[in-house]
Scaffold this motif. Structure first.
Motif, short mmCIF file in Angstrom:
data_model
loop_
_atom_site.label_atom_id
_atom_site.label_comp_id
_atom_site.label_asym_id
_atom_site.label_seq_id
_atom_site.Cartn_x
_atom_site.Cartn_y
_atom_site.Cartn_z
N ALA A 15 2.91 -11.90 19.97
CA ALA A 15 3.94 -10.89 19.74
C ALA A 15 4.10 -10.58 18.25
O ALA A 15 4.18 -9.42 17.85
CB ALA A 15 5.26 -11.36 20.34
N VAL A 16 4.14 -11.63 17.44
CA VAL A 16 4.33 -11.45 15.99
C VAL A 16 3.17 -10.67 15.38
O VAL A 16 3.38 -9.78 14.55
CB VAL A 16 4.50 -12.83 15.31
CG1 VAL A 16 4.30 -12.75 13.82
CG2 VAL A 16 5.85 -13.43 15.65
N LEU A 17 1.97 -10.97 15.80
CA LEU A 17 0.81 -10.29 15.23
C LEU A 17 0.69 -8.85 15.73
O LEU A 17 -0.02 -8.05 15.12
CB LEU A 17 -0.47 -11.08 15.52
CG LEU A 17 -0.53 -12.43 14.81
CD1 LEU A 17 -1.79 -13.19 15.20
CD2 LEU A 17 -0.42 -12.28 13.30
N ALA A 68 16.32 -10.15 7.99
CA ALA A 68 15.63 -11.18 7.20
C ALA A 68 15.92 -12.56 7.76
O ALA A 68 15.04 -13.42 7.81
CB ALA A 68 16.05 -11.09 5.74
N ARG A 69 17.14 -12.77 8.22
CA ARG A 69 17.51 -14.08 8.78
C ARG A 69 16.74 -14.37 10.06
O ARG A 69 16.29 -15.49 10.29
CB ARG A 69 19.03 -14.10 9.06
CG ARG A 69 19.53 -15.43 9.49
CD ARG A 69 19.48 -16.41 8.33
NE ARG A 69 19.91 -17.70 8.82
CZ ARG A 69 19.29 -18.83 8.55
NH1 ARG A 69 18.25 -18.85 7.78
NH2 ARG A 69 19.72 -19.96 9.04
N ASP A 70 16.57 -13.34 10.91
CA ASP A 70 15.76 -13.51 12.13
C ASP A 70 14.33 -13.87 11.77
O ASP A 70 13.72 -14.75 12.38
CB ASP A 70 15.78 -12.24 12.98
CG ASP A 70 17.11 -11.96 13.62
OD1 ASP A 70 17.91 -12.90 13.80
OD2 ASP A 70 17.36 -10.78 13.96
N LEU A 71 13.79 -13.19 10.78
CA LEU A 71 12.41 -13.45 10.36
C LEU A 71 12.27 -14.86 9.79
O LEU A 71 11.28 -15.55 10.05
CB LEU A 71 11.97 -12.40 9.34
CG LEU A 71 11.86 -10.97 9.88
CD1 LEU A 71 11.69 -9.97 8.75
CD2 LEU A 71 10.71 -10.86 10.88
N GLU A 103 9.86 -16.78 3.51
CA GLU A 103 10.59 -15.57 3.12
C GLU A 103 11.00 -14.84 4.39
O GLU A 103 10.38 -14.99 5.43
CB GLU A 103 9.69 -14.65 2.30
CG GLU A 103 9.17 -15.27 1.02
CD GLU A 103 8.10 -14.42 0.35
OE1 GLU A 103 7.75 -13.35 0.91
OE2 GLU A 103 7.64 -14.81 -0.72
N GLY A 104 12.01 -14.04 4.30
CA GLY A 104 12.46 -13.26 5.44
C GLY A 104 11.72 -11.94 5.54
O GLY A 104 12.35 -10.89 5.57
N THR A 105 10.39 -12.03 5.62
CA THR A 105 9.57 -10.83 5.68
C THR A 105 8.61 -10.90 6.87
O THR A 105 8.24 -11.99 7.31
CB THR A 105 8.73 -10.63 4.41
OG1 THR A 105 7.80 -11.72 4.30
CG2 THR A 105 9.61 -10.59 3.16
N VAL A 106 8.21 -9.75 7.35
CA VAL A 106 7.22 -9.69 8.43
C VAL A 106 5.91 -10.32 7.96
O VAL A 106 5.26 -11.06 8.71
CB VAL A 106 7.00 -8.22 8.89
CG1 VAL A 106 5.82 -8.11 9.84
CG2 VAL A 106 8.26 -7.69 9.55
#
Length: 130
Positions: free
Chosen positions: A33-35, A45-48, A99-102
């Protein structure tokens, strides 16, 4: 005075953990899913960060399995040498702060995928060695 009912175990070689199977399916689904995320996906950002933490913990568990299985092969084994390379790469990637990044989450997902690929190859090598 409060007496604790908890027992602290000293297991520096991870032998207790080695006997527990990893719940692989949910993490493989998460990695997939993430990819598949695109720039249009919106998470905070917190979810990430939370997803990165989950993937980081799982990557460490899979890396431990890779390390244990690689140690069962002869020192001159090519499969073991490749596992050592993947483990060194994993250590480097896991040392990078979350980090809170994709991008960060996807890097952790790629690491989990690479560790599972190496784990599968080690399983094949160990089966053939018997």
């Amino acid at each position: 005075m409060h007496a604790s009912s908890h027992t602290v175990l000293h297991d520096p070689d991870g032998l207790i953990e080695a006997g527990l199977p990893i719940d692989r399916e949910p993490y493989e689904s998460l990695v997939k899913a993430v990819l598949a995320w695109t720039d249009q996906d919106t998470l905070t950002a917190r979810d990430l960060e939370q997803i990165s933490l989950q993937l980081t913990g799982h990557a460490r568990a899979v890396a431990s399995d890779v390390r244990r299985r690689a140690a069962q092969l002869p020192k001159d084994s090519g499969t073991r040498a490749l596992a050592d390379v993947v483990l060194r790469e994993a250590e480097g990637r896991l040392s990078v702060p979350i980090e809170g990044t994709v991008r960060c989450v996807q890097n952790r997902a790629r690491l989990v995928r690479a560790l599972y690929e190496r784990l599968d190859r080690l399983d094949v090598a160990l089966t053939q060695a018997k």
